[in-house]
Write an enzyme that holds these catalytic residues in place. Structure first.
Site, PDB file in Angstrom:
ATOM      1  N   GLY A  19      76.089  82.941 -77.648  1.00 32.19           N
ATOM      2  CA  GLY A  19      75.386  83.747 -78.630  1.00 32.19           C
ATOM      3  C   GLY A  19      76.220  84.468 -79.661  1.00 32.19           C
ATOM      4  CD  GLU A  64      75.600  78.949 -70.458  1.00 29.81           C
ATOM      5  OE1 GLU A  64      75.353  78.269 -69.459  1.00 29.81           O
ATOM      6  OE2 GLU A  64      74.746  79.657 -71.039  1.00 29.81           O
ATOM      7  N   PRO A  65      79.504  79.268 -75.254  1.00 30.37           N
ATOM      8  CG  PRO A  65      81.682  78.915 -76.015  1.00 30.37           C
ATOM      9  CD  PRO A  65      80.890  79.207 -74.767  1.00 30.37           C
ATOM     10  N   GLY A  66      78.030  77.968 -78.205  1.00 30.63           N
ATOM     11  CA  GLY A  66      77.589  76.749 -78.888  1.00 30.63           C
ATOM     12  C   GLY A  66      77.951  76.858 -80.354  1.00 30.63           C
ATOM     13  CE1 TYR A  97      71.573  75.441 -81.094  1.00 27.70           C
ATOM     14  CE2 TYR A  97      73.068  76.908 -82.255  1.00 27.70           C
ATOM     15  CZ  TYR A  97      72.514  76.449 -81.082  1.00 27.70           C
ATOM     16  OH  TYR A  97      72.900  76.998 -79.884  1.00 27.70           O
ATOM     17  CB  CYS A 150      54.781  65.933 -98.764  1.00 31.03           C
ATOM     18  SG  CYS A 150      55.392  64.542 -99.703  1.00 31.03           S
ATOM     19  CD  GLU A 151      54.927  70.323 -94.384  1.00 31.04           C
ATOM     20  OE1 GLU A 151      54.524  71.505 -94.433  1.00 31.04           O
ATOM     21  OE2 GLU A 151      54.425  69.443 -93.688  1.00 31.04           O
TER      22      GLU A 151
HETATM   23  C1  LIG Z   1      71.575  77.987 -76.862  1.00 30.66           C
HETATM   24  C2  LIG Z   1      72.227  78.473 -75.641  1.00 30.66           C
HETATM   25  C3  LIG Z   1      73.580  78.825 -75.665  1.00 30.66           C
HETATM   26  C4  LIG Z   1      74.422  78.809 -76.908  1.00 30.66           C
HETATM   27  O1  LIG Z   1      74.069  79.766 -77.850  1.00 30.66           O
HETATM   28  P1  LIG Z   1      74.937  79.928 -79.189  1.00 30.66           P
HETATM   29  O2  LIG Z   1      74.258  80.968 -79.948  1.00 30.66           O
HETATM   30  O3  LIG Z   1      74.911  78.600 -79.865  1.00 30.66           O
HETATM   31  O4  LIG Z   1      76.329  80.306 -78.766  1.00 30.66           O
HETATM   32  C5  LIG Z   1      74.148  79.204 -74.463  1.00 30.66           C
HETATM   33  N1  LIG Z   1      73.432  79.252 -73.313  1.00 30.66           N
HETATM   34  C6  LIG Z   1      72.124  78.924 -73.273  1.00 30.66           C
HETATM   35  C7  LIG Z   1      71.403  78.988 -71.997  1.00 30.66           C
HETATM   36  C8  LIG Z   1      71.492  78.533 -74.431  1.00 30.66           C
HETATM   37  O5  LIG Z   1      70.180  78.223 -74.384  1.00 30.66           O
END
Ligand SMILES: *Cc1c(COP(=O)(O)O)cnc(C)c1O
Length: 439
Positions: free
Chosen positions: A249, A291-293, A391, A362-363
């Site tokens: 997050g 859990e970085p995304g 994303y 078309c939106e």
């Molecule tokens: C989406 C998600 C993440 C990653 O969140 P980011 O904002 O991308 O870092 C980590 N853990 C879980 C369970 C998620 O659903």
């Protein structure tokens, strides 16, 4: 440099990524196209691993939250860099498995895993299930018992923290479809159920409070709730739970008025607080999983479009339309996500043209941004949206039967296609030629 060191402007006034001219990339690969700087992604992964181990201890492991960017090559890169991954669906698990990602480093998430998902994940040897709810707990316990196994699990807990982010990306409040809440007593109940379920091996807890969070305080507040809960469960049940997964997050800088988070400093401060919390509750420091995304991949990306019409409506707005939109990037339509855009072939000119950036669906809601300051565009210009590595590719659809753009990685002055552009044949690949009713 524009926002990040790998975005710059060359002597021709063109935007570059990793030293490569984006106007040439657009010519070579066509538009729309998603470009990713591979060196940036690898550097972020290394940074996370180094900082996690430095601040939380050697056993700490960052997982790449692969829903942020899912394709075979990113799993190969994550494996190569020594990351774990989190998968949220059987499709992500399938791709990770096909790339040979080490299954013991996979965490399987989701608020509604089906019986089939559970069986697939058990057959794959998924390392850890993050169990969301009581029904799933029973289904998993039964399925793993039937295989003569015990599944390693964490329980997803909602710590009741509001991180002040967009409500669609806030996940840690009591009123959430995810996990079991501490406040309602449901978290304690599911712990009891997990300890009684013979097919699972409870190793700890997980929480994830939301996304695009810039302030350390909500993370600390969530950790405080989690450590307190852990201590309570240890004293109630006399068990030692070794693992605490604190989710992802961390916020990413999309525009110049947003800060760039200092990952190393933030993690150190966070780890110090978690350690202090453990000490004050008299429990040992758990193995911490992160859990970085977004913060691993977002800033690696740029998306290149071709400008079509430039519609100046006197007394109203200027609509600039590009050859993509909500189908390849629904984030503005979904969450009004701010972005930085520029005209890549005149990036050195003043950005004095205020535009509503429109897609080709078309939106009326098919917008990529509003009030965006651009260099004055004309048809045929290359428009670049920055910070699109997370994303975007993973959220793209075929709405209006638009073709999903390719994913191109650049590294050390070279470019390679890692996901090819869709074709019209791909659009019909699932259509049955001559469907007949069988009964
Ligand atoms: C989406 C998600 C993440 C990653 O969140 P980011 O904002 O991308 O870092 C980590 N853990 C879980 C369970 C998620 O659903």
């Amino acid at each position: 440099m524009i926002l990040y060191p790998h975005f710059d402007i060359n002597s021709q006034g063109h935007l570059t990524i990793g030293g490569l001219d984006t106007v040439e990339l657009a010519r070579e690969f066509g538009t729309p196209v998603n470009i990713l700087d591979e060196n940036y992604i690898r550097a972020q992964m290394r940074l996370y691993i180094r900082c996690a181990k430095q601040s939380f201890g050697e056993a700490a492991l960052p997982l790449f939250a692969s829903k942020a960017l899912c394709c075979a090559e990113i799993y190969r890169i994550a494996a190569d860099e020594g990351m774990g991954i989190d998968c949220v669906s059987p499709g992500e698990l399938y791709i990770a498995s096909r790339t040979g990602f080490p299954s013991e480093r996979i965490y399987f998430h989701g608020n509604n895993k089906t019986d089939r998902d559970i069986e697939q994940a058990l057959d794959m040897g998924v390392g850890t299930f993050v169990v969301d709810n009581a029904e799933e707990l029973q289904a998993l316990s039964n399925a793993s018992l039937a295989r003569g196994m015990r599944a390693r699990i964490l329980l997803r807990i909602t710590p009741g923290i509001d991180p002040h982010t967009h409500k669609a990306i806030s996940t840690g409040g009591v009123d959430s479809k995810f996990g079991s809440a501490i406040h309602t007593g449901q978290a304690a109940q599911i712990v009891k159920a997990a300890l009684d379920a013979p097919g699972v091996d409870l190793q700890g807890f997980h929480c994830h409070i939301g996304s695009q969070i810039f302030d350390a305080q909500p993370f600390v507040d969530a950790a405080a709730m989690m450590v307190k809960f852990m201590a309570e469960m240890i004293s109630t049940h006399g068990i030692r739970l070794p693992e605490l997964n604190l989710g992802g997050g961390l916020g990413v800088r999309y525009t110049k008025d947003q800060p760039e988070l200092d990952i190393e400093g933030t993690m150190q401060t966070f780890a110090d607080k978690v350690r202090a919390l453990c000490t004050s509750h008299g429990i040992p420091m758990p193995r911490v999983i992160l859990e970085p995304g977004r913060s691993l991949v977002a800033a690696a990306g740029v998306t290149l479009y071709s400008v079509g019409s430039v519609k100046e409506i006197p007394g109203f707005k200027n609509y600039v339309s590009v050859d993509g939109g909500m189908a390849d990037n629904p984030r503005y339509a979904l969450y009004q996500s701010p972005y930085t855009a520029l005209i890549a072939n005149k990036a050195d000119l003043p950005a004095d043209f205020c535009a509503t950036l429109a897609g080709r669906c078309c939106e009326s809601g098919d917008l990529l941004g509003e009030g965006m300051m651009l260099q004055r565009p004309v048809r045929g210009d290359v428009l670049a949206m920055l910070v699109t590595g997370a994303y975007q590719h993973s959220m793209a659809s075929n709405y209006n039967k638009l073709l999903r753009p390719p994913l191109v990685m650049v590294k050390d002055g070279q470019a390679r296609v890692v996901v090819r552009r869709e074709t019209f044949e791909d659009l019909m690949a699932l259509d049955v030629e001559d469907p007949v009713y069988s009964r």
